[in-house]
Design a protein around this motif. Structure first.
Motif, PDB file in Angstrom:
ATOM      1  N   UNK A  42      70.708 -35.437 -45.066  1.00  0.00           N
ATOM      2  CA  UNK A  42      71.427 -36.659 -45.416  1.00  0.00           C
ATOM      3  C   UNK A  42      70.443 -37.654 -46.010  1.00  0.00           C
ATOM      4  N   UNK A  43      70.791 -38.166 -47.184  1.00  0.00           N
ATOM      5  CA  UNK A  43      69.913 -39.144 -47.834  1.00  0.00           C
ATOM      6  C   UNK A  43      70.185 -40.536 -47.267  1.00  0.00           C
ATOM      7  N   UNK A  44      69.365 -41.501 -47.659  1.00  0.00           N
ATOM      8  CA  UNK A  44      69.532 -42.876 -47.181  1.00  0.00           C
ATOM      9  C   UNK A  44      70.871 -43.452 -47.612  1.00  0.00           C
ATOM     10  N   UNK A  45      71.397 -42.971 -48.748  1.00  0.00           N
ATOM     11  CA  UNK A  45      72.684 -43.479 -49.242  1.00  0.00           C
ATOM     12  C   UNK A  45      73.869 -42.820 -48.539  1.00  0.00           C
ATOM     13  N   UNK A  46      73.595 -41.829 -47.684  1.00  0.00           N
ATOM     14  CA  UNK A  46      74.663 -41.156 -46.948  1.00  0.00           C
ATOM     15  C   UNK A  46      75.142 -39.870 -47.591  1.00  0.00           C
ATOM     16  N   UNK A  47      74.630 -39.551 -48.771  1.00  0.00           N
ATOM     17  CA  UNK A  47      74.997 -38.309 -49.449  1.00  0.00           C
ATOM     18  C   UNK A  47      74.162 -37.158 -48.894  1.00  0.00           C
ATOM     19  N   UNK A  48      74.708 -35.958 -49.022  1.00  0.00           N
ATOM     20  CA  UNK A  48      73.969 -34.772 -48.609  1.00  0.00           C
ATOM     21  C   UNK A  48      73.373 -34.110 -49.833  1.00  0.00           C
ATOM     22  N   UNK A  49      72.086 -33.767 -49.753  1.00  0.00           N
ATOM     23  CA  UNK A  49      71.404 -33.102 -50.854  1.00  0.00           C
ATOM     24  C   UNK A  49      70.660 -31.885 -50.307  1.00  0.00           C
ATOM     25  N   UNK A  50      70.352 -30.969 -51.213  1.00  0.00           N
ATOM     26  CA  UNK A  50      69.583 -29.794 -50.816  1.00  0.00           C
ATOM     27  C   UNK A  50      68.195 -30.241 -50.411  1.00  0.00           C
ATOM     28  N   UNK A  51      67.772 -29.821 -49.246  1.00  0.00           N
ATOM     29  CA  UNK A  51      66.442 -30.132 -48.738  1.00  0.00           C
ATOM     30  C   UNK A  51      65.514 -29.005 -49.165  1.00  0.00           C
ATOM     31  N   UNK A  52      64.622 -29.307 -50.085  1.00  0.00           N
ATOM     32  CA  UNK A  52      63.722 -28.294 -50.640  1.00  0.00           C
ATOM     33  C   UNK A  52      62.930 -27.598 -49.540  1.00  0.00           C
ATOM     34  N   UNK A  53      62.504 -28.344 -48.541  1.00  0.00           N
ATOM     35  CA  UNK A  53      61.711 -27.766 -47.463  1.00  0.00           C
ATOM     36  C   UNK A  53      62.526 -26.813 -46.591  1.00  0.00           C
ATOM     37  N   UNK A  54      63.830 -27.037 -46.509  1.00  0.00           N
ATOM     38  CA  UNK A  54      64.686 -26.201 -45.664  1.00  0.00           C
ATOM     39  C   UNK A  54      65.450 -25.142 -46.439  1.00  0.00           C
ATOM     40  N   UNK A  55      65.271 -25.114 -47.749  1.00  0.00           N
ATOM     41  CA  UNK A  55      66.017 -24.170 -48.581  1.00  0.00           C
ATOM     42  C   UNK A  55      65.660 -22.740 -48.188  1.00  0.00           C
ATOM     43  N   UNK A  56      66.663 -21.986 -47.829  1.00  0.00           N
ATOM     44  CA  UNK A  56      66.478 -20.591 -47.435  1.00  0.00           C
ATOM     45  C   UNK A  56      67.000 -19.705 -48.566  1.00  0.00           C
ATOM     46  N   UNK A  57      66.103 -19.113 -49.288  1.00  0.00           N
ATOM     47  CA  UNK A  57      66.466 -18.294 -50.443  1.00  0.00           C
ATOM     48  C   UNK A  57      67.368 -17.138 -50.029  1.00  0.00           C
ATOM     49  N   UNK A  58      67.090 -16.545 -48.887  1.00  0.00           N
ATOM     50  CA  UNK A  58      67.903 -15.425 -48.424  1.00  0.00           C
ATOM     51  C   UNK A  58      69.356 -15.852 -48.203  1.00  0.00           C
ATOM     52  N   UNK A  59      69.563 -17.062 -47.700  1.00  0.00           N
ATOM     53  CA  UNK A  59      70.924 -17.553 -47.500  1.00  0.00           C
ATOM     54  C   UNK A  59      71.656 -17.685 -48.830  1.00  0.00           C
ATOM     55  N   UNK A  60      70.979 -18.193 -49.846  1.00  0.00           N
ATOM     56  CA  UNK A  60      71.594 -18.301 -51.181  1.00  0.00           C
ATOM     57  C   UNK A  60      71.964 -16.910 -51.694  1.00  0.00           C
ATOM     58  N   UNK A  61      71.069 -15.947 -51.512  1.00  0.00           N
ATOM     59  CA  UNK A  61      71.370 -14.564 -51.907  1.00  0.00           C
ATOM     60  C   UNK A  61      72.601 -14.041 -51.173  1.00  0.00           C
ATOM     61  N   UNK A  62      72.649 -14.272 -49.865  1.00  0.00           N
ATOM     62  CA  UNK A  62      73.755 -13.754 -49.044  1.00  0.00           C
ATOM     63  C   UNK A  62      75.092 -14.371 -49.447  1.00  0.00           C
ATOM     64  N   UNK A  63      75.105 -15.673 -49.664  1.00  0.00           N
ATOM     65  CA  UNK A  63      76.349 -16.344 -50.046  1.00  0.00           C
ATOM     66  C   UNK A  63      76.816 -15.852 -51.412  1.00  0.00           C
ATOM     67  N   UNK A  64      75.905 -15.770 -52.360  1.00  0.00           N
ATOM     68  CA  UNK A  64      76.264 -15.316 -53.699  1.00  0.00           C
ATOM     69  C   UNK A  64      76.744 -13.869 -53.662  1.00  0.00           C
ATOM     70  N   UNK A  65      76.072 -13.035 -52.897  1.00  0.00           N
ATOM     71  CA  UNK A  65      76.481 -11.638 -52.749  1.00  0.00           C
ATOM     72  C   UNK A  65      77.881 -11.539 -52.136  1.00  0.00           C
ATOM     73  N   UNK A  66      78.158 -12.356 -51.121  1.00  0.00           N
ATOM     74  CA  UNK A  66      79.472 -12.331 -50.482  1.00  0.00           C
ATOM     75  C   UNK A  66      80.562 -12.695 -51.485  1.00  0.00           C
ATOM     76  N   UNK A  67      80.320 -13.716 -52.300  1.00  0.00           N
ATOM     77  CA  UNK A  67      81.289 -14.106 -53.324  1.00  0.00           C
ATOM     78  C   UNK A  67      81.513 -12.974 -54.327  1.00  0.00           C
ATOM     79  N   UNK A  68      80.417 -12.323 -54.737  1.00  0.00           N
ATOM     80  CA  UNK A  68      80.530 -11.218 -55.696  1.00  0.00           C
ATOM     81  C   UNK A  68      81.239 -10.015 -55.075  1.00  0.00           C
ATOM     82  N   UNK A  69      80.956  -9.752 -53.813  1.00  0.00           N
ATOM     83  CA  UNK A  69      81.567  -8.605 -53.145  1.00  0.00           C
ATOM     84  C   UNK A  69      83.065  -8.811 -52.926  1.00  0.00           C
ATOM     85  N   UNK A  70      83.478 -10.054 -52.698  1.00  0.00           N
ATOM     86  CA  UNK A  70      84.909 -10.334 -52.583  1.00  0.00           C
ATOM     87  C   UNK A  70      85.618 -10.054 -53.905  1.00  0.00           C
TER      88      UNK A  70
END
Length: 140
Positions: A42-70
């Motif tokens: 959560x940013x100071x303005x209250x918006x949610x942004x991708x946290x570069x330090x917490x970005x999990x590449x494997x999670x992005x792969x898994x989500x994209x794969x799930x969408x493609x597999x559907x």
């Protein structure tokens, strides 16, 4: 919702519907929303942004794969699918898939207005302690 997105040099058909959360959990044994939320801050303005330090590449792969597999249940394993890419630009993929996921798991504007008219508020707060979204509450 069916859509074709471009990842690297490939056009990938994807599908997002009510099954996405169950398909992700079935394939990977984890809650997709929990994995997604762990990548945001959560940013100071209250918006949610991708946290570069917490970005999990494997999670992005898994989500994209799930969408493609559907969209195409015959795409093979995630490893086979990923090996078909010369490159997989993570941020490009995130920009393509996040609006699609959001649209498939959130309510429409008409329902949100009905919730507001009934004196309820829809919360998007996620309780890490309870590991769940907070319930709808009456305005007080």
């Amino acid at each position: 919702m069916d859509k074709t997105i471009k990842i690297g040099n490939k056009n990938i058909p994807i599908r997002a519907n009510g099954l996405i959360l169950l398909a992700y959990k079935r394939d990977f044994g984890r809650e997709m929303l929990t994995d997604m939320l762990s990548m945001y801050k959560k940013s100071k303005s209250g918006d949610y942004t991708v946290d570069i330090e917490s970005l999990d590449i494997e999670t992005v792969y898994k989500i994209t794969y799930t969408l493609a597999k559907l969209a195409d249940p015959n795409i093979g394993s995630m490893d086979e699918w990923l090996s078909g890419f010369d490159c997989f630009p993570i941020y490009d993929a995130l920009q393509e898939i996040m609006p699609i996921i959001t649209d498939s798991i959130t309510t429409d504007a008409k329902l949100k207005k009905q919730i507001a008219a009934a004196g309820l508020r829809q919360t998007t707060n996620y309780s890490k302690r309870k590991k769940s979204f907070l319930p709808l509450r009456r305005r007080g």
